[in-house]
Design a protein around this motif. Structure first.
Motif, mmCIF file in Angstrom:
data_model
loop_
_atom_site.group_PDB
_atom_site.id
_atom_site.type_symbol
_atom_site.label_atom_id
_atom_site.label_comp_id
_atom_site.label_asym_id
_atom_site.label_seq_id
_atom_site.Cartn_x
_atom_site.Cartn_y
_atom_site.Cartn_z
ATOM 1 N N ILE A 1 4.737 -3.372 2.855
ATOM 2 C CA ILE A 1 4.269 -1.920 2.485
ATOM 3 C C ILE A 1 2.372 -2.042 2.796
ATOM 4 N N LEU A 2 2.184 -2.621 3.610
ATOM 5 C CA LEU A 2 0.971 -2.295 3.988
ATOM 6 C C LEU A 2 -0.406 -1.646 4.290
ATOM 7 N N ASN A 3 -1.192 -1.396 3.450
ATOM 8 C CA ASN A 3 -2.076 -0.908 3.532
ATOM 9 C C ASN A 3 -4.080 -1.291 3.696
ATOM 10 N N VAL A 4 -4.552 -1.189 4.009
ATOM 11 C CA VAL A 4 -5.553 -1.426 5.118
ATOM 12 C C VAL A 4 -7.041 -0.883 4.357
ATOM 13 N N GLU B 1 -6.844 -10.091 8.502
ATOM 14 C CA GLU B 1 -5.864 -10.623 7.551
ATOM 15 C C GLU B 1 -4.901 -9.575 7.201
ATOM 16 N N MET B 2 -4.380 -8.005 8.212
ATOM 17 C CA MET B 2 -3.661 -7.332 8.609
ATOM 18 C C MET B 2 -2.884 -7.541 9.002
ATOM 19 N N VAL B 3 -3.028 -8.400 11.188
ATOM 20 C CA VAL B 3 -2.583 -8.884 11.991
ATOM 21 C C VAL B 3 -1.853 -10.505 11.193
ATOM 22 N N GLY B 4 -2.295 -11.232 10.073
ATOM 23 C CA GLY B 4 -2.101 -12.119 9.856
ATOM 24 C C GLY B 4 -0.451 -12.068 8.552
ATOM 25 N N TRP B 5 -0.512 -10.626 8.297
ATOM 26 C CA TRP B 5 0.698 -10.348 7.273
ATOM 27 C C TRP B 5 1.790 -10.148 8.396
ATOM 28 N N LEU B 6 1.037 -9.307 9.319
ATOM 29 C CA LEU B 6 2.324 -8.424 10.877
ATOM 30 C C LEU B 6 2.873 -9.811 11.041
ATOM 31 N N HIS B 7 2.044 -10.867 11.150
ATOM 32 C CA HIS B 7 2.729 -12.071 12.316
ATOM 33 C C HIS B 7 3.888 -12.723 11.226
ATOM 34 N N GLU B 8 3.419 -12.630 10.349
ATOM 35 C CA GLU B 8 4.448 -13.601 8.630
ATOM 36 C C GLU B 8 5.793 -12.017 9.072
ATOM 37 N N ALA B 9 5.582 -10.684 9.212
ATOM 38 C CA ALA B 9 7.050 -10.079 8.974
ATOM 39 C C ALA B 9 7.178 -9.398 10.035
#
Length: 151
Positions: A8-11, A58-66
């Motif tokens: 769950i990702l919030n911006v 940072e959001m892009v990095g989290w999406l790469h992880e997921a």
């Protein structure tokens, strides 16, 4: 296979949920949202990764992880909905269900530009206008998608 997680990702500005424009976004906080999502996941064996950032990179990095192996992604792209092309491109690489959540009904907002989310090009579904309840609904839907696919 190890435990799978819903991300769950919030911006931007959601760190101020509960105090920022409560007449639009309500008084619940991200801690309340996280607690509601954890209740939905209780007993399912699915874990939760819950994050918030004001930084697009940072959001892009989290999406790469997921992007590979996540159970699903629930994202409130907020202001990235209108110009976050790097976030959109990262979402396109994800191999799991993705649900875009907006607290307010973006189609009824005063500013017409708010109704045109570029993220819809890459998401499985969108929930808009249900306040913080939209997050728990998204988690519940992810679990249903998985049960249907397993049957």
């Amino acid at each position: 296979m190890g435990q799978r997680f819903i991300h769950i990702l919030n911006v931007p500005n959601l760190d101020l949920l509960g105090v920022r424009e409560p007449e639009i976004y309500g008084r619940d906080t991200l801690a309340d949202v996280k607690a509601a999502c954890l209740r939905e996941l209780d007993g399912t064996g699915v874990g939760l990764i819950f994050r918030q950032t004001n930084a697009e990179h940072e959001m892009v990095g989290w999406l790469h992880e997921a992007r590979i192996g996540a159970f699903g992604i629930v994202i409130n792209p907020a202001a990235f909905s209108y110009a976050g092309y790097s976030v959109l491109d990262a979402l396109k690489m994800c191999d799991c269900p993705i649900i875009e959540v907006h607290l307010s009904n973006i189609h009824r907002r005063e500013e017409e530009w708010r109704s045109r989310s570029i993220m819809t090009r890459s998401v499985t579904a969108m929930i808009s206008g249900m306040g913080v309840d939209g997050y728990a609904l998204a988690v519940r839907h992810m679990l249903r998608i998985d049960r249907r696919n397993a049957a």
